[in-house]
Design a protein around this motif. Structure first.
Motif, PDB file in Angstrom:
ATOM      1  N   ASN A 109       0.843  -1.188  -0.008  1.00 56.98           N
ATOM      2  CA  ASN A 109       0.043  -0.095   0.172  1.00 56.98           C
ATOM      3  C   ASN A 109       0.963   1.300  -0.054  1.00 56.98           C
ATOM      4  O   ASN A 109       2.056   1.163   0.169  1.00 56.98           O
ATOM      5  CB  ASN A 109      -0.930  -0.124   1.063  1.00 56.98           C
ATOM      6  N   ASN A 110       0.486   2.384  -0.138  1.00 59.24           N
ATOM      7  CA  ASN A 110       1.002   3.451  -0.338  1.00 59.24           C
ATOM      8  C   ASN A 110       2.332   3.535  -0.932  1.00 59.24           C
ATOM      9  O   ASN A 110       3.260   4.050  -0.628  1.00 59.24           O
ATOM     10  CB  ASN A 110       1.194   4.218   1.123  1.00 59.24           C
ATOM     11  N   GLY A 111       2.385   2.925  -2.124  1.00 57.13           N
ATOM     12  CA  GLY A 111       3.636   2.749  -2.923  1.00 57.13           C
ATOM     13  C   GLY A 111       4.647   1.801  -2.163  1.00 57.13           C
ATOM     14  O   GLY A 111       6.008   1.885  -2.826  1.00 57.13           O
ATOM     15  N   ARG A 112       4.416   1.152  -1.122  1.00 59.21           N
ATOM     16  CA  ARG A 112       5.093   0.079  -0.667  1.00 59.21           C
ATOM     17  C   ARG A 112       5.325  -1.200  -1.448  1.00 59.21           C
ATOM     18  O   ARG A 112       4.231  -1.684  -1.547  1.00 59.21           O
ATOM     19  CB  ARG A 112       5.176   0.186   0.814  1.00 59.21           C
ATOM     20  N   LEU A 113       6.532  -1.993  -1.131  1.00 55.67           N
ATOM     21  CA  LEU A 113       6.373  -3.283  -1.795  1.00 55.67           C
ATOM     22  C   LEU A 113       7.016  -4.100  -0.584  1.00 55.67           C
ATOM     23  O   LEU A 113       8.000  -3.869   0.141  1.00 55.67           O
ATOM     24  CB  LEU A 113       7.427  -3.045  -2.915  1.00 55.67           C
ATOM     25  N   LEU A 114       6.801  -5.466  -0.700  1.00 54.69           N
ATOM     26  CA  LEU A 114       7.484  -6.170   0.009  1.00 54.69           C
ATOM     27  C   LEU A 114       8.438  -7.103  -1.068  1.00 54.69           C
ATOM     28  O   LEU A 114       7.814  -7.479  -2.103  1.00 54.69           O
ATOM     29  CB  LEU A 114       6.527  -7.546   0.387  1.00 54.69           C
ATOM     30  N   CYS A 115       9.785  -7.013  -0.748  1.00 49.66           N
ATOM     31  CA  CYS A 115      10.749  -7.352  -1.610  1.00 49.66           C
ATOM     32  C   CYS A 115      11.992  -7.512  -0.788  1.00 49.66           C
ATOM     33  O   CYS A 115      12.118  -7.142   0.372  1.00 49.66           O
ATOM     34  CB  CYS A 115      11.030  -6.501  -2.764  1.00 49.66           C
ATOM     35  N   TRP A 116      12.875  -8.329  -1.374  1.00 45.46           N
ATOM     36  CA  TRP A 116      14.293  -8.408  -0.840  1.00 45.46           C
ATOM     37  C   TRP A 116      15.158  -7.256  -1.362  1.00 45.46           C
ATOM     38  O   TRP A 116      15.241  -7.275  -2.723  1.00 45.46           O
ATOM     39  CB  TRP A 116      15.198  -9.656  -1.188  1.00 45.46           C
ATOM     40  N   LEU A 117      15.773  -6.501  -0.629  1.00 42.92           N
ATOM     41  CA  LEU A 117      16.911  -5.393  -1.082  1.00 42.92           C
ATOM     42  C   LEU A 117      18.352  -5.781  -0.599  1.00 42.92           C
ATOM     43  O   LEU A 117      18.410  -6.287   0.502  1.00 42.92           O
ATOM     44  CB  LEU A 117      16.379  -4.115  -0.631  1.00 42.92           C
ATOM     45  N   GLU A 118      19.233  -5.268  -1.255  1.00 44.18           N
ATOM     46  CA  GLU A 118      20.635  -5.627  -1.070  1.00 44.18           C
ATOM     47  C   GLU A 118      20.801  -4.787   0.228  1.00 44.18           C
ATOM     48  O   GLU A 118      20.603  -3.669   0.449  1.00 44.18           O
ATOM     49  CB  GLU A 118      21.393  -4.997  -2.178  1.00 44.18           C
TER      50      GLU A 118
END
Length: 137
Positions: A109-118
Motif C-alpha cells: 500500500n502507499n507505494g510500498r512493496l514487500l521485496c528483498w533489497l541488497e
C-alpha cells in the motif's frame, strides 16, 4: 477480485515472507511471486522440470520460461501488464536487480512493496525509487 480479497491474499504473502532471509530455492523473489499468485487464485504453469533449488537451477528455469522473470509473468498473466503507476495492493512489480535474475516485489500500500533489497537481512517492506514493470494480479 475485490479489494478485501486482494488485501487478505497480500497479507498471507507478507506473513509468509516478511523478514525471511534470501535463500534461492526456498525464500526468493520467484518463490514469493508464485506463492502470491496462488493466493490470488492464479495457477502459474511451471511446466516440465519443476522449479529450482539453486542459482544455477533458477537460471535453467528462466531459460525454459522465456529468459527472465518478466517473461514468466507475461506468460502466467497474459494481458495483465500495467504501468507501474497504476499498481494497487496485491499487484506484482519488477525492480532493478542483479542480472540475470532481477528483483520482484508485491505491492502492499502507499507505494510500498514487500521485496528483498541488497544490504537487508530479510524481505522488507520498502518504498523503492524505480520500478521497471508491473502486473495486475
Amino acid at each position: 477480485m475485490d479489494i478485501a480479497k486482494r488485501r487478505n491474499a497480500t497479507l498471507q504473502t507478507v506473513n509468509r515472507f516478511a523478514g525471511q532471509p534470501l535463500v534461492i530455492g526456498s525464500t526468493d523473489c520467484g518463490k514469493m511471486v508464485i506463492s502470491h499468485l496462488r493466493a490470488m487464485g492464479h495457477r502459474p504453469r511451471i511446466g516440465e522440470g519443476g522449479t529450482w533449488k539453486s542459482a544455477l537451477g533458477l537460471q535453467r528455469f528462466l531459460r525454459r520460461h522465456g529468459g527472465s522473470g518478466a517473461a514468466c509473468l507475461d506468460d502466467w498473466l497474459p494481458g495483465r501488464r500495467i504501468t507501474p503507476a497504476m499498481r494497487i495492493i496485491g499487484d506484482i512489480v519488477e525492480l532493478p536487480g542483479e542480472p540475470p535474475f532481477g528483483c520482484f516485489g508485491i505491492c502492499i500500500n502507499n507505494g510500498r512493496l514487500l521485496c528483498w533489497l541488497e544490504g537487508m537481512e530479510g524481505a522488507v517492506i520498502a518504498q523503492p525509487m524505480q520500478l521497471l514493470a508491473a502486473w495486475r494480479t
